[in-house]
Write a protein that holds these residues in place. Structure first.
Motif, PDB file in Angstrom:
ATOM      1  N   PRO A 110      -6.368  -6.160   9.118  1.00 46.75           N
ATOM      2  CA  PRO A 110      -5.701  -6.939  10.172  1.00 46.75           C
ATOM      3  C   PRO A 110      -4.517  -6.223  10.808  1.00 46.75           C
ATOM      4  CG  PRO A 110      -6.209  -8.328   8.290  1.00 46.75           C
ATOM      5  CD  PRO A 110      -6.524  -6.929   7.874  1.00 46.75           C
ATOM      6  N   ALA A 111      -3.659  -5.614   9.999  1.00 46.56           N
ATOM      7  CA  ALA A 111      -2.480  -4.946  10.557  1.00 46.56           C
ATOM      8  C   ALA A 111      -2.877  -3.736  11.387  1.00 46.56           C
ATOM      9  CB  ALA A 111      -1.536  -4.533   9.431  1.00 46.56           C
ATOM     10  N   ASN A 112      -3.866  -2.986  10.918  1.00 47.60           N
ATOM     11  CA  ASN A 112      -4.338  -1.809  11.638  1.00 47.60           C
ATOM     12  C   ASN A 112      -4.966  -2.195  12.975  1.00 47.60           C
ATOM     13  OD1 ASN A 112      -7.122   0.405  11.370  1.00 47.60           O
ATOM     14  ND2 ASN A 112      -5.085   1.001  12.032  1.00 47.60           N
ATOM     15  N   LEU A 113      -5.815  -3.214  12.969  1.00 47.06           N
ATOM     16  CA  LEU A 113      -6.479  -3.647  14.194  1.00 47.06           C
ATOM     17  C   LEU A 113      -5.486  -4.231  15.194  1.00 47.06           C
ATOM     18  CD1 LEU A 113      -9.714  -5.268  12.713  1.00 47.06           C
ATOM     19  CD2 LEU A 113      -9.447  -2.999  13.749  1.00 47.06           C
ATOM     20  N   GLU A 114      -4.507  -4.971  14.683  1.00 46.25           N
ATOM     21  CA  GLU A 114      -3.487  -5.535  15.572  1.00 46.25           C
ATOM     22  C   GLU A 114      -2.672  -4.428  16.226  1.00 46.25           C
ATOM     23  OE1 GLU A 114       0.411  -8.526  15.410  1.00 46.25           O
ATOM     24  OE2 GLU A 114      -0.897  -8.310  13.655  1.00 46.25           O
ATOM     25  N   ALA A 115      -2.327  -3.407  15.436  1.00 47.44           N
ATOM     26  CA  ALA A 115      -1.559  -2.290  15.984  1.00 47.44           C
ATOM     27  C   ALA A 115      -2.358  -1.543  17.047  1.00 47.44           C
ATOM     28  CB  ALA A 115      -1.153  -1.341  14.857  1.00 47.44           C
ATOM     29  N   LEU A 116      -3.650  -1.351  16.807  1.00 49.24           N
ATOM     30  CA  LEU A 116      -4.494  -0.664  17.784  1.00 49.24           C
ATOM     31  C   LEU A 116      -4.604  -1.464  19.080  1.00 49.24           C
ATOM     32  CD1 LEU A 116      -7.360   0.589  15.448  1.00 49.24           C
ATOM     33  CD2 LEU A 116      -5.599   1.990  16.550  1.00 49.24           C
ATOM     34  N   THR A 174      -8.226   0.374   1.897  1.00 50.56           N
ATOM     35  CA  THR A 174      -7.918  -1.060   1.894  1.00 50.56           C
ATOM     36  C   THR A 174      -7.176  -1.498   3.152  1.00 50.56           C
ATOM     37  OG1 THR A 174      -5.767  -0.838   0.774  1.00 50.56           O
ATOM     38  CG2 THR A 174      -7.735  -1.003  -0.627  1.00 50.56           C
ATOM     39  N   VAL A 175      -6.578  -0.555   3.875  1.00 53.41           N
ATOM     40  CA  VAL A 175      -5.809  -0.927   5.071  1.00 53.41           C
ATOM     41  C   VAL A 175      -6.469  -0.462   6.370  1.00 53.41           C
ATOM     42  CG1 VAL A 175      -3.586  -1.116   3.909  1.00 53.41           C
ATOM     43  CG2 VAL A 175      -4.333   1.114   4.737  1.00 53.41           C
ATOM     44  N   GLU A 210      -4.872   7.747  -3.218  1.00 58.33           N
ATOM     45  CA  GLU A 210      -4.471   7.617  -1.814  1.00 58.33           C
ATOM     46  C   GLU A 210      -5.674   7.270  -0.937  1.00 58.33           C
ATOM     47  OE1 GLU A 210      -2.472  10.551   1.489  1.00 58.33           O
ATOM     48  OE2 GLU A 210      -1.539  10.458  -0.505  1.00 58.33           O
ATOM     49  N   ARG A 211      -6.812   7.907  -1.203  1.00 64.67           N
ATOM     50  CA  ARG A 211      -8.022   7.580  -0.442  1.00 64.67           C
ATOM     51  C   ARG A 211      -8.420   6.124  -0.649  1.00 64.67           C
ATOM     52  NH1 ARG A 211      -9.690  12.691  -2.377  1.00 64.67           N
ATOM     53  NH2 ARG A 211     -10.994  11.731  -3.994  1.00 64.67           N
ATOM     54  N   ALA A 244       0.832  -1.206   0.000  1.00 65.32           N
ATOM     55  CA  ALA A 244       0.000   0.000   0.000  1.00 65.32           C
ATOM     56  C   ALA A 244       0.868   1.258   0.000  1.00 65.32           C
ATOM     57  CB  ALA A 244      -0.932  -0.007   1.210  1.00 65.32           C
ATOM     58  N   VAL A 245       1.942   1.231   0.783  1.00 62.68           N
ATOM     59  CA  VAL A 245       2.872   2.366   0.809  1.00 62.68           C
ATOM     60  C   VAL A 245       3.433   2.612  -0.584  1.00 62.68           C
ATOM     61  CG1 VAL A 245       5.120   3.138   1.650  1.00 62.68           C
ATOM     62  CG2 VAL A 245       3.479   2.144   3.245  1.00 62.68           C
ATOM     63  N   LYS A 246       3.870   1.548  -1.244  1.00 60.46           N
ATOM     64  CA  LYS A 246       4.446   1.705  -2.582  1.00 60.46           C
ATOM     65  C   LYS A 246       3.410   2.258  -3.560  1.00 60.46           C
ATOM     66  CE  LYS A 246       7.196   1.311  -6.135  1.00 60.46           C
ATOM     67  NZ  LYS A 246       7.827   0.063  -6.590  1.00 60.46           N
ATOM     68  N   ARG A 247       2.174   1.809  -3.453  1.00 60.47           N
ATOM     69  CA  ARG A 247       1.138   2.271  -4.382  1.00 60.47           C
ATOM     70  C   ARG A 247       0.880   3.772  -4.240  1.00 60.47           C
ATOM     71  NH1 ARG A 247      -1.395  -3.023  -3.282  1.00 60.47           N
ATOM     72  NH2 ARG A 247      -1.408  -4.199  -5.246  1.00 60.47           N
TER      73      ARG A 247
END
Length: 226
Positions: A213-219, A208-209, A202-203, A182-185
């Motif tokens: 899963p990564a966002n929820l795990e970080a929270l 998509t993130v 960008e929106r 996503a960062v690369k895109r």
């Protein structure tokens, strides 16, 4: 080499779990340019344009991959090899590496998109110097002008350049593959699209993130940023 490179790019375009790709040559040489016998066989405008279009397409797709790409320049990167380095996000060089746009000596200009990308990397003034002077770019000169991102403390003959490159790359690919992609895109869209279109992309990528899963795990971990 051209057909094999396109095949590898096609495979990477379907690599959903990937984070990065390191482009490396063989036998201590990154890429010494086109085979002159092959070039002589297509030394006419029609075939030359077909090759140009094929390689522009291939290298543009390489640069747009949702993977962080690194050109590991060991030994010489000449002509088309120099153009290939510009189709990667980063360029790392061993202590004996050389990048040289030798096209002028062959009565040519870059045709694989190398000139356009070079201007975006080092600016028009430096690009003009490198192309019109066919100047050899050693590691120090390359880093000074912004063409080289890092000089590795090894030479092409030591056999450990890839390990050094992987170590350099590791902080940039730490994290889940969907986030790295996503960062690369968003970077690709910001580089290539008009502002309004880049913001829209960008929106879309953000959507998509967010809540993924990564966002929820970080929270859940309640991270403290350092």
């Amino acid at each position: 080499m051209m057909l094999e490179l396109e095949q590898r790019v096609r495979e990477l375009e379907t690599w959903t779990e990937g984070k990065a790709v390191i482009v490396q040559g063989a036998a201590g040489t990154f890429c010494s340019g086109s085979d002159l016998n092959a070039v002589r066989a297509i030394a006419n405008p029609h075939d030359g344009m077909k090759m140009c279009e094929f390689m522009q397409n291939t290298l543009t797709r390489l640069l747009r991959l949702p993977l962080i790409s690194v050109a590991l320049v060991e030994g010489r990167a000449l002509g088309g090899g120099a153009e290939l380095t510009t189709a990667c996000d980063f360029r790392l060089m061993t202590s004996d590496g050389v990048i040289q746009f030798v096209h002028k000596h062959m009565g040519l200009v870059p045709g694989w998109g190398g000139a356009a990308r070079l201007v975006r990397i080092v600016g028009s003034q430096n690009a003009l110097k490198l192309l019109s002077g066919a100047k050899k770019v050693d590691p120090d000169f390359g880093k000074q002008m912004g063409l080289v991102d890092e000089v590795l403390h090894c030479s092409s003959g030591e056999g450990n350049a890839l390990a050094h490159a992987e170590q350099w790359l590791s902080p940039f690919i730490k994290g889940p593959a969907p986030v790295i992609q996503a960062v690369k895109r968003v970077v690709v869209s910001g580089r290539e699209l008009p502002l309004d279109e880049a913001l829209q992309t960008e929106r879309s990528v953000f959507g998509t993130v967010w809540g993924g899963p990564a966002n929820l795990e970080a929270l859940a971990l309640k991270p403290k940023h350092k």
